[in-house]
Design an enzyme around this catalytic site. Structure first.
Site, PDB file in Angstrom:
ATOM      1  N   SER A 166      22.065 -18.015  22.168  1.00 41.73           N
ATOM      2  CA  SER A 166      20.720 -18.052  22.734  1.00 41.73           C
ATOM      3  C   SER A 166      20.781 -18.421  24.201  1.00 41.73           C
ATOM      4  O   SER A 166      21.714 -19.101  24.657  1.00 41.73           O
ATOM      5  CB  SER A 166      19.853 -19.082  22.002  1.00 41.73           C
ATOM      6  OG  SER A 166      20.123 -20.391  22.470  1.00 41.73           O
ATOM      7  N   ASP A 167      19.789 -17.977  24.973  1.00 37.56           N
ATOM      8  CA  ASP A 167      19.612 -18.547  26.297  1.00 37.56           C
ATOM      9  C   ASP A 167      19.270 -20.023  26.115  1.00 37.56           C
ATOM     10  O   ASP A 167      18.764 -20.441  25.071  1.00 37.56           O
ATOM     11  CB  ASP A 167      18.508 -17.810  27.067  1.00 37.56           C
ATOM     12  CG  ASP A 167      18.724 -17.869  28.573  1.00 37.56           C
ATOM     13  OD1 ASP A 167      19.436 -18.795  29.036  1.00 37.56           O
ATOM     14  OD2 ASP A 167      18.182 -17.025  29.294  1.00 37.56           O
ATOM     15  N   CYS A 168      19.548 -20.805  27.137  1.00 30.12           N
ATOM     16  CA  CYS A 168      19.442 -22.256  26.959  1.00 30.12           C
ATOM     17  C   CYS A 168      17.999 -22.698  26.752  1.00 30.12           C
ATOM     18  O   CYS A 168      17.122 -22.446  27.597  1.00 30.12           O
ATOM     19  CB  CYS A 168      20.064 -22.970  28.144  1.00 30.12           C
ATOM     20  SG  CYS A 168      21.861 -22.865  28.111  1.00 30.12           S
ATOM     21  N   ALA A 170      16.053 -21.501  24.473  1.00 28.10           N
ATOM     22  CA  ALA A 170      15.218 -20.456  23.885  1.00 28.10           C
ATOM     23  C   ALA A 170      14.781 -20.835  22.479  1.00 28.10           C
ATOM     24  O   ALA A 170      13.633 -20.587  22.083  1.00 28.10           O
ATOM     25  CB  ALA A 170      15.959 -19.124  23.872  1.00 28.10           C
TER      26      ALA A 170
END
Length: 737
Positions: free
Chosen positions: A261-263, A265
């Site tokens: 995941s993007d941080c 998210a």
């Protein structure tokens, strides 16, 4: 597995910052010596399956255009510098895929050297392949540009360079941000709560193709899911994206690749303020992400990471799901040689492999190849000695080399700004600062420098204080204070060059100033950007780059709502990208030279092709990769200066569903170092996927009809027309939501 092991693995799956660099497991004499994971003759899956747990590992490592400063990378000692190439938006303008591969090799070599010495890890969150849909987006310069096909080819070359082609990856690359991510904030809408409403046609045609290249064709080791939702479901909990399309349709399962995941998210999936509020608790958000196919959740907001035991005991995800997620991540480390011992491939890379003379040369060449000549009224190239000396160098980045790097940067061993480069050439320089976005700025020093000089070079545009992650723009006009100064300088009736930093600004006012004789677009040219600019201005290098974006008029932002994801025009809505927007200031693919060229077919090209015959002769697993007969061209330098030349081939025609795009990039090639009066043959290669259209269901279809290949953005030779006969064929049936 026992519960203790599961919880240990879960802690690894929810990535929180880890201090220090990479420590390789000891497969020679350590506790893993007899474990199957250290058996290099076993399969990657068998080795990954043998793991019971690992010491702390930091999955968050950045290297968009060079090893960067971030939590996973420790700088210092012999590792206090790394090569900083131009941003992707600038290297993409070179339309030179071999150059992009070289850059990938150098970045990953330096990254692996950092890792081998305990200063980084083995997976890197690069490249950013989202199409640059809207000129206001603050992160567009991280990408290769607005065209889905160009982004595919850039990604193909970069991943090949980063990972290598052998069984062991130099590093694990990560394509981001999956999917339809191109907004940081517009009013109350932010990337953390934005629900991108995307038609199936636009999703398949525009937003997903770069990721198809990453996953299906380039076998990238990792993909990052994005903050936004797509059609009501957050991307990091979206099984349609991560399972149905990514893993099943694109067969991205052969090496157990993983999704990260993007941080934060997943944090914004839960009940966090300003987020999607898709789930009522963080534990439920974690479960939704894991079950949908997200294997690793970057949790960066301090003090918010959930207790692993609570998340597991909530039963919002199964043990089998957790085991699968961990297997995928460990297999990624196996593929990167994490368990292969001290004598393994790439383990010998060290400080001597960072910031090498070759890396420096490639960084300079990449900047020279990627800077675009937008306008030239015969002024350039110019000798800045003799009657043209001294030269006034004015502007906010004329002597500010840090501005040239852009976002996600590391520390290069040196940075050559334009003033320093000019002085190194022995030029007499009158320097003065200039405004960026200030509403008031004292221009007296700038005017004095210009009055004492015979030539004026203005270094303007925008920088990473104006466009960056978490910060979009509302205007794409030239900053008013800069435009006012440019107008005052132009009124001095001296030859003037404007060099633009950043992505989009509307040059219409500059085109109305006759004394602005030349305009160069530099994007973010990296550590050697100043030298590259001065080499181009003085003729030590020749411009051949092409814009990878459309330069829109300033009024576009009032006509196209930022949150409207549609590509095609409708009513007052003007549409997006060169395929649909007809009135740019400078079009996608625009770029001038110091010489002239002609491009003509080397031999007659067939006028008719049978669709069924083309397919019958194809042995590809994926029909869109079936080759179409290549087109041989003769490129002739008809001018007086040596130069590279980029051949762009756009398809146009009334085939497939309406409305019909203005044109679509289908093939390109860069011819290097063509001397005056000489010719060279080039082969334009393409496949059936380049010729197909996407229907309303998202399926890629090859249609019968008349096709015209337009060579370049302005005529340099005859266009080529041909007809496809037979019945239409679905090359790729898109899975329906």
């Amino acid at each position: 597995m026992g519960q203790l092991t599961i919880l240990t693995l879960l802690l690894a799956a929810i990535s929180t910052p880890v201090q220090g660099g990479l420590k390789y497991p000891d497969c020679s004499s350590g506790p893993l010596k007899s474990n199957q994971v250290c058996n290099t003759s076993a399969s990657a899956e068998a080795r990954a399956s043998a793991l019971l747990g690992l010491s702390a590992y930091q999955w968050w490592n950045e290297a968009l255009h060079g090893v960067a400063h971030n939590r996973g990378i420790t700088w210092g000692g012999q590792f206090n510098a790394a090569t900083q190439f131009p941003q992707a938006i600038t290297t993409s303008a070179a339309f030179d895929d071999s150059l992009i591969e070289q850059i990938g090799v150098i970045i990953s070599t330096e990254a692996r050297a950092f890792a081998n010495n305990g200063r980084a890890h083995l997976d890197f969150w690069t490249p950013d392949v989202n199409p640059f849909r809207d000129p206001r987006w603050g992160r567009g310069h991280e990408t290769p540009g607005e065209d889905a096909f160009r982004n595919k080819k850039w990604a193909e070359a970069f991943i090949k360079g980063m990972q290598g082609l052998g069984p062991t990856h130099r590093v694990v690359a990560t394509c981001k941000h999956f999917a339809a991510y191109d907004l940081e904030g517009s009013g109350s809408t932010t990337r953390f709560n934005f629900d991108a409403k995307v038609s199936t046609q636009d999703l398949a045609e525009y937003y997903l193709p770069p990721f198809q290249q990453c996953a299906r064709d380039s076998k990238v080791g990792s993909i990052m899911c994005s903050y936004n939702a797509v059609n009501g479901v957050p991307a990091c909990a979206n099984a349609y994206l991560m399972d149905t399309i990514l893993r099943k349709h694109w067969n991205w399962t052969d090496q157990n690749q993983f999704v990260v995941s993007d941080c934060d998210a997943v944090y914004y999936l839960g009940n966090a303020n300003g987020g999607h509020r898709y789930k009522s608790s963080y534990s439920a958000a974690i479960g939704a992400a894991l079950e949908a196919g997200c294997d690793n959740m970057c949790w960066a907001t301090d003090g918010t990471a959930p207790n692993a035991a609570t998340a597991f005991s909530s039963k919002s995800f199964s043990q089998a799901t957790l085991d699968k997620a961990m297997l995928r991540q460990y297999q990624g480390l196996v593929k990167a040689g994490y368990f292969d011992g001290p004598d393994a491939l790439y383990r010998n890379l060290g400080a001597a492999d960072v910031d090498t003379p070759n890396a420096r040369e490639v960084a300079l060449r990449a900047a020279e190849k990627g800077i675009v000549l937008l306008k030239n009224d015969g002024l350039l190239p110019i000798s800045l000695n003799g009657s043209n000396s001294p030269v006034a160098m004015i502007g906010f980045w004329a002597n500010a080399a840090e501005k040239m790097l852009g976002g996600y940067s590391g520390s290069p061993a040196f940075k050559n700004d334009p003033v320093a480069a000019a002085k190194a050439m022995g030029l007499t320089v009158n320097y003065a600062a200039g405004p960026l976005t200030q509403s008031t700025f004292d221009t007296s020093s700038a005017m004095s420098a210009a009055q004492k000089s015979n030539t004026i070079i203005f270094f303007g545009g925008i920088d990473n204080t104006v466009e960056k992650e978490s910060q979009d723009r509302s205007s794409i006009a030239w900053p008013a204070s800069q435009l006012s100064l440019i107008q005052k300088l132009a009124a001095l009736n001296k030859p003037m060059v404007v060099v633009k930093l950043g992505s989009h600004v509307d040059d219409t006012p500059l085109l109305a100033l006759p004394n602005v004789k030349a305009i160069l677009w530099a994007g973010y040219p990296g550590q050697s950007g100043g030298t590259a600019v001065m080499n181009l201005i003085t003729g030590l290098a020749a411009p051949a780059a092409r814009l990878p974006i459309t330069m829109y008029p300033a009024a576009y932002t009032t006509q196209a709502p930022f949150t409207n994801m549609a590509l095609r025009p409708a009513g007052a809505y003007p549409g997006r990208t060169y395929r649909w927007f007809p009135n740019p200031v400078f079009p996608f693919g625009h770029g001038l030279h110091y010489t002239t060229f002609s491009a003509t077919p080397t031999a007659s090209f067939p006028s008719t092709f049978s669709i069924q015959s083309l397919l019958a002769a194809c042995n590809e697993v994926y029909l869109d990769l079936c080759p179409f007969p290549s087109l041989a061209l003769t490129i002739t330098n008809t001018g007086a200066r040596g130069s590279d030349y980029v051949v762009l081939g756009f398809l146009a025609g009334r085939y497939g569903p309406s409305p019909y795009p203005i044109k679509t990039l289908a093939t390109y090639s860069r011819v290097s170092a063509l001397a005056p009066g000489t010719s060279r043959s080039v082969e334009l290669k393409w496949n059936l996927g380049n010729m197909a259209r996407v229907d309303e269901s998202g399926s890629l279809v090859l249609y019968p009809g008349e096709y015209t290949l337009l060579l370049d953005t302005v005529p340099v030779g005859g266009n080529v027309s041909f007809v496809l006969t037979g019945r239409e064929v679905v090359l790729d049936a898109f899975p329906q939501p």
